[in-house]
Write a protein that holds these residues in place. Sequence first.
Motif, PDB file in Angstrom:
ATOM      1  N   GLU A  89      34.385  23.922  48.269  1.00 46.27           N
ATOM      2  CA  GLU A  89      33.553  22.726  48.402  1.00 46.27           C
ATOM      3  C   GLU A  89      33.859  22.092  49.748  1.00 46.27           C
ATOM      4  N   ALA A  90      32.816  21.739  50.482  1.00 46.64           N
ATOM      5  CA  ALA A  90      32.984  21.017  51.739  1.00 46.64           C
ATOM      6  C   ALA A  90      32.489  19.588  51.537  1.00 46.64           C
ATOM      7  N   THR A 104      28.446  20.818  51.057  1.00 44.41           N
ATOM      8  CA  THR A 104      28.236  22.261  50.895  1.00 44.41           C
ATOM      9  C   THR A 104      29.170  22.799  49.828  1.00 44.41           C
ATOM     10  N   GLU A 105      28.703  23.840  49.129  1.00 52.31           N
ATOM     11  CA  GLU A 105      29.586  24.558  48.207  1.00 52.31           C
ATOM     12  C   GLU A 105      29.287  26.035  48.323  1.00 52.31           C
ATOM     13  N   GLY A 106      30.267  26.851  47.994  1.00 46.16           N
ATOM     14  CA  GLY A 106      30.070  28.285  48.107  1.00 46.16           C
ATOM     15  C   GLY A 106      31.140  29.064  47.371  1.00 46.16           C
ATOM     16  N   ARG A 107      30.930  30.362  47.359  1.00 41.66           N
ATOM     17  CA  ARG A 107      31.880  31.277  46.713  1.00 41.66           C
ATOM     18  C   ARG A 107      32.036  32.473  47.646  1.00 41.66           C
ATOM     19  N   PHE A 108      33.258  32.712  48.117  1.00 36.02           N
ATOM     20  CA  PHE A 108      33.544  33.779  49.063  1.00 36.02           C
ATOM     21  C   PHE A 108      34.484  34.786  48.406  1.00 36.02           C
ATOM     22  N   VAL A 109      34.290  36.064  48.746  1.00 36.99           N
ATOM     23  CA  VAL A 109      35.131  37.134  48.204  1.00 36.99           C
ATOM     24  C   VAL A 109      35.909  37.769  49.349  1.00 36.99           C
ATOM     25  N   TYR A 110      37.203  37.954  49.127  1.00 38.96           N
ATOM     26  CA  TYR A 110      38.108  38.565  50.103  1.00 38.96           C
ATOM     27  C   TYR A 110      38.763  39.784  49.459  1.00 38.96           C
ATOM     28  N   VAL A 111      39.123  40.753  50.297  1.00 34.90           N
ATOM     29  CA  VAL A 111      39.841  41.933  49.829  1.00 34.90           C
ATOM     30  C   VAL A 111      41.216  41.941  50.487  1.00 34.90           C
ATOM     31  N   SER A 112      42.220  42.230  49.678  1.00 40.93           N
ATOM     32  CA  SER A 112      43.598  42.330  50.145  1.00 40.93           C
ATOM     33  C   SER A 112      43.801  43.663  50.857  1.00 40.93           C
ATOM     34  N   LEU A 113      44.410  43.634  52.053  1.00 42.89           N
ATOM     35  CA  LEU A 113      44.650  44.840  52.836  1.00 42.89           C
ATOM     36  C   LEU A 113      46.128  45.004  53.163  1.00 42.89           C
ATOM     37  N   ASP A 114      46.526  46.274  53.333  1.00 42.99           N
ATOM     38  CA  ASP A 114      47.893  46.538  53.776  1.00 42.99           C
ATOM     39  C   ASP A 114      47.932  46.540  55.304  1.00 42.99           C
ATOM     40  N   ASP A 115      49.087  46.883  55.872  1.00 42.00           N
ATOM     41  CA  ASP A 115      49.238  46.865  57.327  1.00 42.00           C
ATOM     42  C   ASP A 115      48.370  47.898  58.040  1.00 42.00           C
TER      43      ASP A 115
END
Length: 125
Positions: A89-90, A104-115
């Motif tokens: 939420e902004a 503003t409101e939103g939904r974001f998706v992130y993926v976890s990564l290794d090195d």
Amino acid sequence: MNEPLGQLTIRTMAMPADTNAAGDIFGGWVMSQMDIAGAIAAVERVKGRVVTVAVEAMTFIAPVKVGDVLCVYTSIERIGNTSITIALEAWVRRNRLDERKKVTEGRFVYVSLDDNGQKRPIPPA
């Protein structure tokens, strides 16, 4: 609703360089601030690197004006094996006062990564 949901993750001031021809702040600038906040929340939870893979929802409710203090609140909505969904939420504080307005409101998706940039399972909390 008069109170933000989630944790205050970033706060920044909207500046004249971030405006469109009408004098309002570009939606893309707001979206980038939300992405930064979402990534901060995701990194803290997964304890490592993340990348944005999707913006599942984005709703612009009200314009942001020059001089507004943009406050982005985050909460974890879902954790998968390698992905994490952050609700955002902004809100703005106009004239740098305590009065807040949700913009503003939103939904974001992130993926976890290794090195090595490969997907990495998210460790338990």
